[in-house]
Design an enzyme around this catalytic site. Structure first.
Site, PDB file in Angstrom:
ATOM      1  N   PRO A  89      32.183  46.847  41.865  1.00 29.89           N
ATOM      2  CA  PRO A  89      31.948  46.217  40.566  1.00 29.89           C
ATOM      3  C   PRO A  89      30.835  46.973  39.723  1.00 29.89           C
ATOM      4  O   PRO A  89      30.938  46.721  38.448  1.00 29.89           O
ATOM      5  CB  PRO A  89      31.384  44.665  40.914  1.00 29.89           C
ATOM      6  N   GLU A 116      29.420  42.312  51.225  1.00 30.86           N
ATOM      7  CA  GLU A 116      28.583  42.367  49.791  1.00 30.86           C
ATOM      8  C   GLU A 116      28.481  43.675  49.294  1.00 30.86           C
ATOM      9  O   GLU A 116      27.888  43.635  48.347  1.00 30.86           O
ATOM     10  CB  GLU A 116      27.227  41.624  49.957  1.00 30.86           C
ATOM     11  N   ARG A 154      52.244  55.752  37.474  1.00 32.67           N
ATOM     12  CA  ARG A 154      53.270  56.037  36.267  1.00 32.67           C
ATOM     13  C   ARG A 154      53.093  57.320  35.399  1.00 32.67           C
ATOM     14  O   ARG A 154      54.081  57.801  34.796  1.00 32.67           O
ATOM     15  CB  ARG A 154      52.789  54.912  35.418  1.00 32.67           C
ATOM     16  N   ASP A 169      53.783  54.545  26.211  1.00 36.56           N
ATOM     17  CA  ASP A 169      52.907  53.224  26.587  1.00 36.56           C
ATOM     18  C   ASP A 169      51.820  53.099  25.688  1.00 36.56           C
ATOM     19  O   ASP A 169      51.493  54.183  25.078  1.00 36.56           O
ATOM     20  CB  ASP A 169      52.141  53.468  27.955  1.00 36.56           C
TER      21      ASP A 169
HETATM   22  C1  JDQ Z   1      34.124  45.405  47.054  1.00 40.56           C
HETATM   23  C2  JDQ Z   1      31.285  41.988  46.756  1.00 40.56           C
HETATM   24  C3  JDQ Z   1      29.465  40.719  46.011  1.00 40.56           C
HETATM   25  C4  JDQ Z   1      30.561  42.989  46.017  1.00 40.56           C
HETATM   26  C5  JDQ Z   1      32.788  44.046  48.571  1.00 40.56           C
HETATM   27  C6  JDQ Z   1      33.359  45.332  48.422  1.00 40.56           C
HETATM   28  N1  JDQ Z   1      36.217  45.612  40.063  1.00 40.56           N
HETATM   29  C7  JDQ Z   1      35.899  44.895  40.981  1.00 40.56           C
HETATM   30  N2  JDQ Z   1      35.339  43.823  41.224  1.00 40.56           N
HETATM   31  N3  JDQ Z   1      35.101  43.687  42.466  1.00 40.56           N
HETATM   32  C8  JDQ Z   1      35.299  44.718  42.973  1.00 40.56           C
HETATM   33  C9  JDQ Z   1      35.657  45.664  42.210  1.00 40.56           C
HETATM   34  C10 JDQ Z   1      34.751  44.999  44.430  1.00 40.56           C
HETATM   35  C11 JDQ Z   1      35.051  46.308  45.107  1.00 40.56           C
HETATM   36  C12 JDQ Z   1      34.790  46.483  46.348  1.00 40.56           C
HETATM   37  C13 JDQ Z   1      33.687  44.265  46.637  1.00 40.56           C
HETATM   38  C14 JDQ Z   1      34.431  44.107  45.119  1.00 40.56           C
HETATM   39  N4  JDQ Z   1      33.105  43.375  47.525  1.00 40.56           N
HETATM   40  C15 JDQ Z   1      32.689  42.157  47.181  1.00 40.56           C
HETATM   41  C16 JDQ Z   1      30.502  40.819  46.673  1.00 40.56           C
HETATM   42  C17 JDQ Z   1      28.915  41.832  45.486  1.00 40.56           C
HETATM   43  C18 JDQ Z   1      29.580  42.780  45.216  1.00 40.56           C
END
Ligand code: JDQ
Length: 230
Positions: A89, A116, A154, A169
């Site tokens: 994220p 996490e 793609r 696209d």
């Molecule tokens: C992981 C999580 C709490 C992460 C564990 C590995 N765009 C996007 N959203 N979420 C992810 C990517 C993602 C990617 C890899 C992931 C989420 N988590 C869960 C839980 C804090 C951070």
């Protein structure tokens, strides 16, 4: 183009990889996807891939050693090390320019976490590019990795049919707008009719209608895209 997916849940990818577009691309050797289970690189008798965070707090963290050793082993099997992408994220947002850049690599390694997140030393040692598919929290990187594969293939020449070429696209080549409305048979359904112009056979008029429709839809639904068109 070759993808190596590093994950604790390789089975999540099976039905996705079995879909016809991807199966054809794999059979024609345009795309190759190899799945690797991070758990295969654990050495302790319980095959632990996660542990409690130092400093306390809820949840578990991906352990550094299985991840680093998995990436190094997978890389070591081929002469071309590939470009390492970690789905998180915290990463740079996946948009069409990012997809175009990723598609420029012959080999991508997609590192998927769970729990996490990752022990920070995984980033320090491997220095991956971090990619996010959007500002929401998934349960792991697998769905994000599938989005990267799906958008990237793609752009691999030959994967789509010629007529379906991705160069048209609406987000490709710096063009940022939504698609115009599309219709197919029947001409009328529950009183809703296809716009007459699309049945007229007048291709200039059809092109003008579609241009106007695309502009209107973008203005109404995604004015932020028009702002980015300077
Ligand atoms: C992981 C999580 C709490 C992460 C564990 C590995 N765009 C996007 N959203 N979420 C992810 C990517 C993602 C990617 C890899 C992931 C989420 N988590 C869960 C839980 C804090 C951070």
């Amino acid at each position: 183009m070759r993808f190596d997916v590093l994950t604790l849940f390789p089975e999540i990818f099976q039905s996705y990889l079995g879909q016809s577009l991807l199966k054809r691309a794999i059979e024609r050797e345009l795309v190759d996807v190899a799945l690797h289970n991070i758990r295969d690189w654990t050495k302790d008798k319980h095959h632990s891939v996660d542990d409690r965070p130092f400093g306390g707090g809820p949840g578990m963290v991906m352990k550094v050693d299985p991840v680093v050793e998995c990436v190094e082993a997978v890389r070591g099997r081929s002469a071309h090390p590939g470009h390492l992408v970690m789905l998180t994220p915290q990463g740079q947002r996946l948009d069409q320019p990012a997809v175009e850049r990723l598609a420029g690599h012959r080999r991508l390694l997609l590192l998927c976490g769970r729990y996490e997140g990752f022990d920070e030393r995984i980033r320090q040692i491997l220095q991956p590019e971090e990619i996010s598919i959007g500002d929401y929290v998934l349960n792991g990187g697998e769905v994000a990795a599938m989005a990267v594969i799906d958008a990237t293939i793609r752009l691999v020449p030959g994967v789509l049919g010629d007529e379906d070429s991705s160069q048209f696209d609406s987000f490709s080549g710096g063009l940022r707008r939504l698609e115009f409305a599309q219709y197919t048979r029947p001409r009328e359904y529950r009183g809703l009719e296809v716009p007459d112009v699309l049945l007229s056979g007048n291709h200039d008029e059809i092109a003008r209608w579609r241009e106007k429709d695309a502009r209107q839809r973008t203005q109404q639904r995604r004015p932020d895209l028009l702002a980015e068109n300077e």
